[in-house]
Scaffold this motif. Structure first.
Motif, PDB file in Angstrom:
ATOM      1  N   ALA A 236       7.802 -11.962 -44.095  1.00 54.82           N
ATOM      2  CA  ALA A 236       7.769 -13.328 -44.627  1.00 54.82           C
ATOM      3  C   ALA A 236       9.205 -13.703 -44.959  1.00 54.82           C
ATOM      4  N   VAL A 237       9.916 -14.214 -43.950  1.00 53.30           N
ATOM      5  CA  VAL A 237      11.332 -14.529 -44.088  1.00 53.30           C
ATOM      6  C   VAL A 237      11.502 -16.040 -43.954  1.00 53.30           C
ATOM      7  N   ARG A 238      12.089 -16.656 -44.970  1.00 54.82           N
ATOM      8  CA  ARG A 238      12.278 -18.104 -45.003  1.00 54.82           C
ATOM      9  C   ARG A 238      13.749 -18.445 -44.766  1.00 54.82           C
ATOM     10  N   ILE A 239      13.988 -19.387 -43.859  1.00 52.09           N
ATOM     11  CA  ILE A 239      15.348 -19.819 -43.536  1.00 52.09           C
ATOM     12  C   ILE A 239      15.477 -21.290 -43.897  1.00 52.09           C
ATOM     13  N   SER A 240      16.506 -21.626 -44.647  1.00 53.30           N
ATOM     14  CA  SER A 240      16.768 -23.023 -45.003  1.00 53.30           C
ATOM     15  C   SER A 240      18.224 -23.333 -44.719  1.00 53.30           C
TER      16      SER A 240
ATOM     17  N   ALA B 125      18.464  -6.577 -49.548  1.00 51.15           N
ATOM     18  CA  ALA B 125      19.144  -7.807 -49.959  1.00 51.15           C
ATOM     19  C   ALA B 125      18.166  -8.955 -49.717  1.00 51.15           C
ATOM     20  N   PRO B 126      17.360  -9.323 -50.735  1.00 47.47           N
ATOM     21  CA  PRO B 126      16.308 -10.322 -50.523  1.00 47.47           C
ATOM     22  C   PRO B 126      16.836 -11.697 -50.124  1.00 47.47           C
ATOM     23  N   VAL B 127      18.041 -12.045 -50.556  1.00 44.25           N
ATOM     24  CA  VAL B 127      18.602 -13.355 -50.231  1.00 44.25           C
ATOM     25  C   VAL B 127      19.989 -13.160 -49.631  1.00 44.25           C
ATOM     26  N   GLN B 128      20.209 -13.720 -48.445  1.00 42.93           N
ATOM     27  CA  GLN B 128      21.508 -13.634 -47.789  1.00 42.93           C
ATOM     28  C   GLN B 128      21.913 -15.005 -47.263  1.00 42.93           C
ATOM     29  N   SER B 129      23.193 -15.199 -47.088  1.00 44.15           N
ATOM     30  CA  SER B 129      23.724 -16.433 -46.532  1.00 44.15           C
ATOM     31  C   SER B 129      24.418 -16.156 -45.213  1.00 44.15           C
ATOM     32  N   ALA B 130      24.387 -17.138 -44.351  1.00 41.06           N
ATOM     33  CA  ALA B 130      25.068 -17.025 -43.060  1.00 41.06           C
ATOM     34  C   ALA B 130      25.647 -18.378 -42.696  1.00 41.06           C
ATOM     35  N   THR B 131      26.838 -18.367 -42.109  1.00 39.54           N
ATOM     36  CA  THR B 131      27.480 -19.605 -41.662  1.00 39.54           C
ATOM     37  C   THR B 131      27.340 -19.716 -40.154  1.00 39.54           C
ATOM     38  N   VAL B 132      26.704 -20.779 -39.719  1.00 41.50           N
ATOM     39  CA  VAL B 132      26.488 -21.021 -38.297  1.00 41.50           C
ATOM     40  C   VAL B 132      27.551 -21.999 -37.811  1.00 41.50           C
ATOM     41  N   ALA B 133      28.263 -21.598 -36.758  1.00 42.36           N
ATOM     42  CA  ALA B 133      29.279 -22.466 -36.148  1.00 42.36           C
ATOM     43  C   ALA B 133      28.743 -23.024 -34.843  1.00 42.36           C
ATOM     44  N   ASP B 134      29.227 -24.188 -34.474  1.00 43.28           N
ATOM     45  CA  ASP B 134      28.787 -24.813 -33.237  1.00 43.28           C
ATOM     46  C   ASP B 134      29.142 -23.931 -32.055  1.00 43.28           C
ATOM     47  N   GLY B 135      28.152 -23.629 -31.199  1.00 41.20           N
ATOM     48  CA  GLY B 135      28.372 -22.823 -30.010  1.00 41.20           C
ATOM     49  C   GLY B 135      28.454 -21.333 -30.274  1.00 41.20           C
ATOM     50  N   ALA B 136      28.150 -20.889 -31.502  1.00 41.70           N
ATOM     51  CA  ALA B 136      28.238 -19.470 -31.832  1.00 41.70           C
ATOM     52  C   ALA B 136      26.924 -19.004 -32.448  1.00 41.70           C
ATOM     53  N   THR B 137      26.759 -17.666 -32.483  1.00 46.26           N
ATOM     54  CA  THR B 137      25.549 -17.070 -33.050  1.00 46.26           C
ATOM     55  C   THR B 137      25.909 -16.233 -34.277  1.00 46.26           C
ATOM     56  N   ALA B 138      25.337 -16.575 -35.409  1.00 41.42           N
ATOM     57  CA  ALA B 138      25.491 -15.770 -36.624  1.00 41.42           C
ATOM     58  C   ALA B 138      24.367 -14.746 -36.671  1.00 41.42           C
ATOM     59  N   ILE B 139      24.601 -13.639 -37.359  1.00 34.29           N
ATOM     60  CA  ILE B 139      23.623 -12.552 -37.414  1.00 34.29           C
ATOM     61  C   ILE B 139      23.359 -12.180 -38.863  1.00 34.29           C
TER      62      ILE B 139
ATOM     63  N   PRO C 267      25.726 -26.895 -37.299  1.00 31.80           N
ATOM     64  CA  PRO C 267      26.695 -26.070 -38.025  1.00 31.80           C
ATOM     65  C   PRO C 267      26.499 -26.206 -39.533  1.00 31.80           C
ATOM     66  N   GLY C 268      26.768 -25.105 -40.248  1.00 28.80           N
ATOM     67  CA  GLY C 268      26.667 -25.138 -41.695  1.00 28.80           C
ATOM     68  C   GLY C 268      26.175 -23.827 -42.263  1.00 28.80           C
ATOM     69  N   SER C 269      25.917 -23.836 -43.559  1.00 28.47           N
ATOM     70  CA  SER C 269      25.487 -22.633 -44.272  1.00 28.47           C
ATOM     71  C   SER C 269      23.967 -22.556 -44.319  1.00 28.47           C
ATOM     72  N   TYR C 270      23.422 -21.390 -44.014  1.00 27.87           N
ATOM     73  CA  TYR C 270      21.977 -21.151 -44.008  1.00 27.87           C
ATOM     74  C   TYR C 270      21.649 -20.033 -44.991  1.00 27.87           C
ATOM     75  N   THR C 271      20.514 -20.159 -45.659  1.00 27.84           N
ATOM     76  CA  THR C 271      20.036 -19.145 -46.602  1.00 27.84           C
ATOM     77  C   THR C 271      18.826 -18.449 -46.006  1.00 27.84           C
ATOM     78  N   VAL C 272      18.848 -17.125 -46.014  1.00 26.28           N
ATOM     79  CA  VAL C 272      17.756 -16.309 -45.486  1.00 26.28           C
ATOM     80  C   VAL C 272      17.139 -15.551 -46.651  1.00 26.28           C
ATOM     81  N   SER C 273      15.862 -15.845 -46.951  1.00 22.64           N
ATOM     82  CA  SER C 273      15.159 -15.219 -48.073  1.00 22.64           C
ATOM     83  C   SER C 273      13.999 -14.399 -47.548  1.00 22.64           C
ATOM     84  N   ALA C 274      13.997 -13.099 -47.871  1.00 23.16           N
ATOM     85  CA  ALA C 274      12.960 -12.190 -47.392  1.00 23.16           C
ATOM     86  C   ALA C 274      12.048 -11.804 -48.551  1.00 23.16           C
ATOM     87  N   ASP C 275      10.799 -12.252 -48.501  1.00 20.63           N
ATOM     88  CA  ASP C 275       9.833 -11.892 -49.535  1.00 20.63           C
ATOM     89  C   ASP C 275       9.344 -10.462 -49.328  1.00 20.63           C
TER      90      ASP C 275
END
Length: 475
Positions: free
Chosen positions: A50-54, A95-109, A74-82
């Motif tokens: 149950a992973v929520r992405i916003s 790490a129940p809550v993590q952040s990732a920065t998505v850039a245009d044309g790129a893949t964040a992990i 593009p922008g900052s995304y929050t990944v929350s894993a219940d």
């Protein structure tokens, strides 16, 4: 051939269409060329996460397995894993809550790694009311309303019982045998109309459902003169098998479950007789209840408009449903068996007119061998045999949807009057899975469950003690 002007107009129209289409979630967020890969590790195969992405522009998505999300702005995304549950093992992300920065044309992990621990439940003694048989509350209300079989309803506020009952109708209630004031239900619009409904047995051994109102001057008291009888069902003879639960479904209609009238083997054949209201689940429209017409028949009831059958009936073939519960679009009915089997019947709210078999069958077993044709019957989703391990009389509970123990979401809890235990199962893909026994102190005669306004669960013992289900070690 297209003229330059026409080509310009068509190109502009195409851009308008593309901009209106938005992203991959129905146009709810701004589209882009970025991507986000969610990798899940150390979670058992087949166990849904149950992973929520916003993210930007109200982006929101929930996933149950690892995957790559594309077309992101593009922008900052929050990944929350219940945390998720398998049996009594709780799998939590390091790490129940993590952040990732998505850039245009790129893949964040984002890598989500899980580890397990045993979820241990406990029960906390919160009150004692002699004769307590039910507990409920309006949605979101911090109080608890405790139903006493003798004919009173008490309010528990901030952990303390108020001295004056919310309602006292002991002069009209007969609590002999299995009878009495057995349940109550708050109208979905209780906050505005103040209506609540009660289910009891009277001195004539009838099942009675009434509508009452809360006092405008004191929300902890009912208005004694505001009473409307909804339905009165004859229950001649035996003083057992009354059913006893009144409740509103997600469809806004009033449901009530009646027993077969009592006596071993349903001697009057009530449960299979569609001309009587005993041994049934009934469904009524009480939205505009008044003295001249306390209810109407919902048009979608299975026997609506059929003079040869009672149009109030939603389902038949029940022995003594104790209790039932709604969960989103499903209905769980715990039906007490005769001498061999206890059962839980599960159906969608769109499945009208089901026959659960009694007294042709007891669970999936033939009870009356002479007429045991099960082709038109709906067999239980779950059942168990009587015995020293399982008990003798199922007590139906609820599907957990509270917040205090989030991992339990979706688990149906039940007990047994003779067993004193706490057990659960999960319905996944229309199959009962993850049958789990929870280690709690034995409770003497679990005769009912309760659910408060926040979805937390309670167990009610025959001693009158009321327990709240909690996470072991919680304050």
């Amino acid at each position: 051939m297209l003229t330059p002007r026409l080509r310009t107009i068509l190109a502009a129209l195409a851009m308008l269409v593309l901009s209106a289409c938005g992203g991959s979630d129905g146009g709810k967020h701004q589209a882009g060329n970025g991507a986000l890969t969610i990798n899940l590790a150390k979670l058992p195969a087949g166990l849904p996460a149950a992973v929520r992405i916003s993210g930007p522009a109200s982006y929101a998505k929930t996933i149950s397995s690892g995957q790559t999300l594309s077309g992101l702005a593009p922008g900052s995304y929050t990944v929350s894993a219940d945390s998720v549950l398998s049996g009594n093992l709780s799998w939590s992300a390091s790490a129940p809550v993590q952040s990732a920065t998505v850039a245009d044309g790129a893949t964040a992990i984002v890598n989500v790694s899980y580890s397990s621990s045993t979820l241990t439940l406990a029960v906390r003694d919160v009150a004692r009311v002699d004769g307590a048989v039910f507990l409920t509350a309006p949605a979101g209300d911090p109080r608890q309303f405790i139903v006493d079989r003798s004919g009173r309803i008490f309010v528990m506020q901030d952990g303390a019982l108020l001295a004056t009952p919310f309602l006292d109708i002991r002069n009209r209630v007969a609590a002999s045998g299995e009878g009495g004031l057995l349940s109550m239900a708050f109208h979905p619009q209780y906050a505005s109309n103040g209506w609540f409904f009660i289910y009891y047995t009277d001195a004539g051994n009838n099942i009675v459902v009434e509508r009452h109102s809360v006092s405008a001057a004191n929300r902890n008291l009912a208005e004694p003169s505001a009473v409307l009888e909804i339905i009165r069902i004859p229950h001649p003879g035996a003083t057992n098998h009354y059913g006893g639960l009144v409740s509103f479904g997600p469809d806004g209609f009033l449901y009530l479950a009646t027993g077969d009238g009592g006596g071993a083997g349903d001697p009057d054949g009530n449960a299979q007789n569609l001309n009587v209201l005993l041994g049934k689940m009934l469904r009524l429209d009480v939205a505009n209840a008044r003295g001249a017409q306390p209810y109407v028949i919902p048009a979608t009831n299975p026997f609506a408009g059929q003079s040869a059958r009672r149009a109030e009936i939603w389902a038949s073939g029940l022995r003594n449903p104790w209790r039932y519960a709604f969960d989103t679009e499903r209905l769980y009915i715990a039906d007490v068996g005769q001498a061999r089997r206890e059962e839980v019947d599960i159906a969608g709210l769109s499945q009208a007119g089901l026959n659960y078999g009694w007294s042709i069958s007891e669970g999936s077993l033939c009870y009356n061998a002479a007429i045991c044709n099960k082709s038109a019957l709906t067999m239980p989703a779950f059942e168990y045999d009587h015995g020293s391990v399982n008990g003798c009389s199922i007590t139906g509970g609820y599907v957990y949807r509270g917040k205090a123990i989030a991992e339990l979401a979706g688990r149906y809890f039940y007990s047994d009057y003779c067993g004193g235990y706490l057990r659960s199962f999960l319905l996944r893909d229309n199959k009962v899975t993850e049958e789990t026994s929870w280690t709690i102190p034995d409770i003497d005669g679990v005769q009912s469950f309760g659910q408060d306004g926040n979805g937390e669960l309670y167990l009610i013992a025959s001693t009158g003690k009321i327990y709240r289900l909690v996470r072991a070690g919680s304050p």
